[in-house]
Design a protein around this motif. Structure first.
Motif, PDB file in Angstrom:
ATOM      1  N   SER A 190       0.845  -1.193   0.000  1.00 10.58           N
ATOM      2  CA  SER A 190       0.000   0.000   0.000  1.00 10.58           C
ATOM      3  C   SER A 190       0.879   1.241   0.000  1.00 10.58           C
ATOM      4  O   SER A 190       2.111   1.160   0.073  1.00 10.58           O
ATOM      5  CB  SER A 190      -0.916  -0.011   1.233  1.00 10.58           C
ATOM      6  OG  SER A 190      -0.148  -0.074   2.419  1.00 10.58           O
ATOM      7  N   ASN A 191       0.248   2.388  -0.046  1.00  6.74           N
ATOM      8  CA  ASN A 191       0.985   3.653  -0.062  1.00  6.74           C
ATOM      9  C   ASN A 191       1.685   3.850   1.279  1.00  6.74           C
ATOM     10  O   ASN A 191       1.052   3.835   2.328  1.00  6.74           O
ATOM     11  CB  ASN A 191      -0.001   4.806  -0.317  1.00  6.74           C
ATOM     12  CG  ASN A 191       0.732   6.104  -0.635  1.00  6.74           C
ATOM     13  OD1 ASN A 191       1.815   6.350  -0.112  1.00  6.74           O
ATOM     14  ND2 ASN A 191       0.139   6.907  -1.493  1.00  6.74           N
ATOM     15  N   PHE A 193       3.599   6.567   2.030  1.00  9.35           N
ATOM     16  CA  PHE A 193       3.994   7.972   2.207  1.00  9.35           C
ATOM     17  C   PHE A 193       3.802   8.423   3.660  1.00  9.35           C
ATOM     18  O   PHE A 193       4.695   9.032   4.256  1.00  9.35           O
ATOM     19  CB  PHE A 193       3.159   8.866   1.280  1.00  9.35           C
ATOM     20  CG  PHE A 193       3.442  10.336   1.445  1.00  9.35           C
ATOM     21  CD1 PHE A 193       4.548  10.920   0.836  1.00  9.35           C
ATOM     22  CD2 PHE A 193       2.618  11.140   2.228  1.00  9.35           C
ATOM     23  CE1 PHE A 193       4.822  12.279   1.004  1.00  9.35           C
ATOM     24  CE2 PHE A 193       2.880  12.490   2.396  1.00  9.35           C
ATOM     25  CZ  PHE A 193       3.985  13.054   1.775  1.00  9.35           C
TER      26      PHE A 193
END
Length: 315
Positions: A190-191, A193
């Motif tokens: 998943s992301n 960030f």
């Protein structure tokens, strides 16, 4: 509407330090010996300070708390690694992995702040000796220790919660001997960030603020010591700070290398992580006791009491 098939990872495999069976046995013996020394050394300091009323001062109160943190920090990482060295299954569940991330960062963050607190204690003792007992009274000492736990708790949640939100679809092998937020973020599908930036901001803020307070404290301490006219007085003042400075260097050095750099892995990361989770907790009791005559004298008195009690019991 097409349904996307996605396998969710529910457990991880800790690869450890090596896949070589012979090396794993060597690591097993080494970890067991070091962990037993860590437990024995830190428990000895805790018992000595508790039993000797002459050591019931702020400096030794903080030292006993550091010993407790070293013992707990090592326990959060080492026993699981010891088991993995001698078992075929090196599986750790997702929830256990996140729990280990939380407790390692809770205890590591608390110890980081506690080292700053010990530097402040030395600053007050050397720069304001006449007001030391007034400033560092029992209530203030307890509140300061509680504040380090609050900071450590925030740091632990700041690392564990973003990691818990990540999705993993494979592979599930962690090239480490314990779970940490950074290796997990590198494996996520998943992301990442939020988790990676949370890691940088969280660890960076803790490390930089601690370094700033340590620098200011020791800047004032060194300036004050250099103004002491007596050579004996300067040596005594320096000796009370030397052990703490060495512990700070051993603790912060590896942490800065691991956490305050881009999210990439190096071959030596596991060994450096092992230094602050395994080596530093076993060294701290020796660093403080070997350079502290009061602690050594108290240990001798405690041993004398035990011998006397055993003699009376035999009679």
């Amino acid at each position: 509407m097409a349904v996307r098939n996605e396998t969710r990872v529910t457990h991880f495999i800790l690869l450890g330090l090596s896949s070589d069976p012979e090396l794993q046995i060597i690591y097993f013996v080494l970890f067991v010996v070091i962990y037993l020394l860590t437990v024995a050394g830190n428990l000895l300091i805790l018992v000595t300070i508790y039993m000797d009323t002459q050591l019931h001062t702020p400096m030794y109160f903080f030292l006993s708390h550091l010993s407790f943190l070293d013992l707990a920090f090592s326990t959060a990482a080492v026993p699981r690694s010891i088991v993995n060295f001698v078992t075929q299954s090196k599986i750790i569940s997702f929830s256990e992995c996140i729990a280990q991330v939380f407790f390692l960062h809770l205890l590591g963050g608390t110890e980081c702040l506690h080292l700053v607190l010990m530097a402040y204690d030395r600053y007050v003792a050397i720069c304001n000796p006449l007001r030391y007992t007034t400033i560092m009274n029992r209530r203030v000492c307890v509140l300061l220790v509680v504040s380090t736990w609050v900071g450590g708790l925030m740091h632990g949640f700041g690392q564990a919660l973003p990691a818990a939100q990540l999705s993993f679809c494979g592979p599930n092998e962690i090239d480490h001997f314990f779970c940490d937020a950074r290796p997990l973020s590198l494996m996520a599908c998943s992301n990442t960030f939020i988790s990676q930036n949370a890691d940088i901001i969280n660890s960076g803020t803790l490390a930089l603020s601690s370094f700033l307070v340590l620098s200011i404290s020791y800047g004032h301490i060194i300036s004050t010591i250099l103004r002491i006219r007596s050579t004996e007085g300067r040596q005594k003042a320096f000796s009370t700070c030397a052990a703490h400075l060495l512990v700070v260097a051993l603790f912060f050095g590896p942490l800065v290398f691991i956490y305050l750099r881009p999210s990439v892995t190096f071959a030596g990361d596991k060994l450096i992580s092992g230094f602050y989770t395994i080596i530093t907790p076993v060294l701290n009791p020796f660093i403080y006791t070997l350079r502290n005559e009061k602690v050594i004298t108290s240990m001798k008195r405690l041993r004398g009491r035990q011998v006397s009690l055993v003699g009376r019991h035999i009679k």
